[in-house]
Motif scaffolding. Structure first.
Motif, PDB file in Angstrom:
ATOM      1  N   ARG A 146       0.834  -1.209   0.000  1.00  0.00           N
ATOM      2  CA  ARG A 146       0.000   0.000   0.000  1.00  0.00           C
ATOM      3  C   ARG A 146       0.865   1.254   0.000  1.00  0.00           C
ATOM      4  NH1 ARG A 146      -3.727  -3.311   3.113  1.00  0.00           N
ATOM      5  NH2 ARG A 146      -2.750  -2.753   5.086  1.00  0.00           N
ATOM      6  N   GLN A 147       1.935   1.239   0.801  1.00  0.00           N
ATOM      7  CA  GLN A 147       2.819   2.420   0.854  1.00  0.00           C
ATOM      8  C   GLN A 147       3.505   2.658  -0.485  1.00  0.00           C
ATOM      9  OE1 GLN A 147       5.482   2.648   4.204  1.00  0.00           O
ATOM     10  NE2 GLN A 147       3.933   1.947   5.654  1.00  0.00           N
ATOM     11  N   ILE A 148       3.952   1.578  -1.122  1.00  0.00           N
ATOM     12  CA  ILE A 148       4.623   1.723  -2.423  1.00  0.00           C
ATOM     13  C   ILE A 148       3.639   2.234  -3.468  1.00  0.00           C
ATOM     14  CG2 ILE A 148       5.551   0.351  -4.347  1.00  0.00           C
ATOM     15  CD1 ILE A 148       7.338  -1.069  -2.327  1.00  0.00           C
ATOM     16  N   ARG A 149       2.406   1.742  -3.435  1.00  0.00           N
ATOM     17  CA  ARG A 149       1.386   2.199  -4.388  1.00  0.00           C
ATOM     18  C   ARG A 149       1.030   3.667  -4.187  1.00  0.00           C
ATOM     19  NH1 ARG A 149      -2.148  -1.437  -7.017  1.00  0.00           N
ATOM     20  NH2 ARG A 149      -0.877  -3.017  -8.054  1.00  0.00           N
ATOM     21  N   GLU A 150       1.192   4.183  -2.966  1.00  0.00           N
ATOM     22  CA  GLU A 150       0.940   5.613  -2.743  1.00  0.00           C
ATOM     23  C   GLU A 150       1.978   6.444  -3.476  1.00  0.00           C
ATOM     24  OE1 GLU A 150       0.650   6.470   1.445  1.00  0.00           O
ATOM     25  OE2 GLU A 150      -1.040   5.082   1.674  1.00  0.00           O
ATOM     26  N   ILE A 151       3.196   5.910  -3.578  1.00  0.00           N
ATOM     27  CA  ILE A 151       4.274   6.624  -4.266  1.00  0.00           C
ATOM     28  C   ILE A 151       4.178   6.396  -5.776  1.00  0.00           C
ATOM     29  CG2 ILE A 151       6.786   6.811  -4.527  1.00  0.00           C
ATOM     30  CD1 ILE A 151       6.962   5.721  -1.600  1.00  0.00           C
ATOM     31  N   THR A 152       3.944   5.158  -6.174  1.00  0.00           N
ATOM     32  CA  THR A 152       3.888   4.789  -7.589  1.00  0.00           C
ATOM     33  C   THR A 152       2.619   3.985  -7.856  1.00  0.00           C
ATOM     34  OG1 THR A 152       6.306   4.642  -7.598  1.00  0.00           O
ATOM     35  CG2 THR A 152       5.152   3.692  -9.491  1.00  0.00           C
ATOM     36  N   PRO A 153       1.529   4.670  -8.220  1.00  0.00           N
ATOM     37  CA  PRO A 153       0.279   3.956  -8.486  1.00  0.00           C
ATOM     38  C   PRO A 153       0.478   2.896  -9.574  1.00  0.00           C
ATOM     39  CG  PRO A 153      -0.111   6.320  -8.361  1.00  0.00           C
ATOM     40  CD  PRO A 153       1.378   6.127  -8.363  1.00  0.00           C
ATOM     41  N   GLY A 154      -0.144   1.750  -9.382  1.00  0.00           N
ATOM     42  CA  GLY A 154      -0.064   0.708 -10.394  1.00  0.00           C
ATOM     43  C   GLY A 154       1.203  -0.119 -10.359  1.00  0.00           C
ATOM     44  N   PHE A 155       2.087   0.134  -9.391  1.00  0.00           N
ATOM     45  CA  PHE A 155       3.344  -0.631  -9.318  1.00  0.00           C
ATOM     46  C   PHE A 155       3.008  -2.112  -9.165  1.00  0.00           C
ATOM     47  CE2 PHE A 155       7.379  -2.044  -7.401  1.00  0.00           C
ATOM     48  CZ  PHE A 155       8.281  -1.393  -8.236  1.00  0.00           C
ATOM     49  N   PRO A 156       3.630  -3.001  -9.990  1.00  0.00           N
ATOM     50  CA  PRO A 156       3.296  -4.431  -9.931  1.00  0.00           C
ATOM     51  C   PRO A 156       3.664  -5.056  -8.585  1.00  0.00           C
ATOM     52  CG  PRO A 156       4.475  -3.908 -11.962  1.00  0.00           C
ATOM     53  CD  PRO A 156       4.579  -2.704 -11.080  1.00  0.00           C
ATOM     54  N   VAL A 157       2.697  -5.784  -8.015  1.00  0.00           N
ATOM     55  CA  VAL A 157       2.884  -6.409  -6.706  1.00  0.00           C
ATOM     56  C   VAL A 157       2.511  -7.889  -6.770  1.00  0.00           C
ATOM     57  CG1 VAL A 157       2.094  -6.485  -4.292  1.00  0.00           C
ATOM     58  CG2 VAL A 157       2.387  -4.266  -5.446  1.00  0.00           C
ATOM     59  N   VAL A 158       3.428  -8.736  -6.293  1.00  0.00           N
ATOM     60  CA  VAL A 158       3.133 -10.156  -6.104  1.00  0.00           C
ATOM     61  C   VAL A 158       3.376 -10.484  -4.638  1.00  0.00           C
ATOM     62  CG1 VAL A 158       3.696 -12.534  -6.742  1.00  0.00           C
ATOM     63  CG2 VAL A 158       3.907 -10.705  -8.459  1.00  0.00           C
ATOM     64  N   TYR A 159       2.349 -11.029  -3.990  1.00  0.00           N
ATOM     65  CA  TYR A 159       2.477 -11.451  -2.595  1.00  0.00           C
ATOM     66  C   TYR A 159       2.790 -12.943  -2.536  1.00  0.00           C
ATOM     67  CZ  TYR A 159      -0.371  -7.249  -1.642  1.00  0.00           C
ATOM     68  OH  TYR A 159      -0.857  -5.972  -1.569  1.00  0.00           O
ATOM     69  N   MET A 160       3.561 -13.329  -1.509  1.00  0.00           N
ATOM     70  CA  MET A 160       3.821 -14.747  -1.233  1.00  0.00           C
ATOM     71  C   MET A 160       3.360 -15.021   0.184  1.00  0.00           C
ATOM     72  SD  MET A 160       7.747 -14.850  -2.592  1.00  0.00           S
ATOM     73  CE  MET A 160       8.213 -13.450  -1.566  1.00  0.00           C
ATOM     74  N   THR A 161       2.633 -16.111   0.391  1.00  0.00           N
ATOM     75  CA  THR A 161       2.170 -16.417   1.737  1.00  0.00           C
ATOM     76  C   THR A 161       1.829 -17.886   1.874  1.00  0.00           C
ATOM     77  OG1 THR A 161       0.563 -15.874   3.455  1.00  0.00           O
ATOM     78  CG2 THR A 161      -0.244 -15.871   1.197  1.00  0.00           C
ATOM     79  N   SER A 162       1.936 -18.393   3.091  1.00  0.00           N
ATOM     80  CA  SER A 162       1.476 -19.757   3.324  1.00  0.00           C
ATOM     81  C   SER A 162       0.134 -19.740   4.045  1.00  0.00           C
ATOM     82  CB  SER A 162       2.510 -20.536   4.137  1.00  0.00           C
ATOM     83  OG  SER A 162       2.926 -19.782   5.241  1.00  0.00           O
ATOM     84  N   ALA A 163      -0.105 -18.750   4.880  1.00  0.00           N
ATOM     85  CA  ALA A 163      -1.312 -18.765   5.712  1.00  0.00           C
ATOM     86  C   ALA A 163      -2.289 -17.626   5.442  1.00  0.00           C
ATOM     87  CB  ALA A 163      -0.909 -18.737   7.185  1.00  0.00           C
ATOM     88  N   SER A 164      -1.834 -16.566   4.809  1.00  0.00           N
ATOM     89  CA  SER A 164      -2.663 -15.352   4.727  1.00  0.00           C
ATOM     90  C   SER A 164      -3.458 -15.205   3.440  1.00  0.00           C
ATOM     91  CB  SER A 164      -1.781 -14.107   4.897  1.00  0.00           C
ATOM     92  OG  SER A 164      -1.075 -14.187   6.116  1.00  0.00           O
ATOM     93  N   ALA A 165      -3.475 -16.239   2.612  1.00  0.00           N
ATOM     94  CA  ALA A 165      -4.173 -16.141   1.325  1.00  0.00           C
ATOM     95  C   ALA A 165      -5.622 -15.671   1.444  1.00  0.00           C
ATOM     96  CB  ALA A 165      -4.095 -17.469   0.574  1.00  0.00           C
ATOM     97  N   PRO A 166      -6.393 -16.125   2.457  1.00  0.00           N
ATOM     98  CA  PRO A 166      -7.783 -15.674   2.544  1.00  0.00           C
ATOM     99  C   PRO A 166      -7.929 -14.159   2.747  1.00  0.00           C
ATOM    100  CG  PRO A 166      -7.437 -17.625   3.915  1.00  0.00           C
ATOM    101  CD  PRO A 166      -6.084 -17.151   3.461  1.00  0.00           C
TER     102      PRO A 166
END
Length: 125
Positions: free
Chosen positions: A71-91
């Motif tokens: 969210r902080q990065i998107r405030e600086i650069t809208p549309g910046f590509p983001v990929v999340y990695m998680t084992s438990a937080s997918a929901p």
């Protein structure tokens, strides 16, 4: 100096981090790795690394989470590509993730990482 696209990688576990670096390298990307959300923000703000996408673990220990970092990065650069990695937080992705982001569940195959980053960069081009 390679002309591979650089990806800002945020992962607090060293073994997983080196796995990710290898996976991205095999996919034609260059990883710029940090181990906390705070370090990622200063690297991003500094701008010298010229990263083109963010690949972040969701749970980053005591500091800001991957959700908050994106969210902080998107405030600086809208549309910046983001990929999340998680084992438990997918929901939580639907409520916490930024628009147009991707989520990869751990454990993942190396090719999945490069494919996800490529997909986001292709949709922007």
């Amino acid at each position: 100096m390679s002309n591979a696209l650089r990806v800002l990688v945020v992962e607090d576990e060293a073994l997983i981090c080196s796995f990710i670096e290898d996976a991205l390298s095999d996919g034609g990307f260059e990883a710029c790795s940090v181990h906390s959300g705070e370090a990622a923000m200063s690297t991003f703000r500094d701008g010298r690394e010229q990263c083109r996408a963010l690949l972040t673990d969701v749970n980053l220990g005591d500091g800001i989470s991957g959700w908050e970092l994106a969210r902080q990065i998107r405030e600086i650069t809208p549309g910046f590509p983001v990929v999340y990695m998680t084992s438990a937080s997918a929901p939580d992705w639907k409520s916490q993730g930024v628009d147009g982001s991707l989520l990869i569940e751990k454990p993942f195959a190396p090719a999945q990482l490069a494919a996800a980053v490529s997909q986001l960069l292709d949709t922007r081009a």
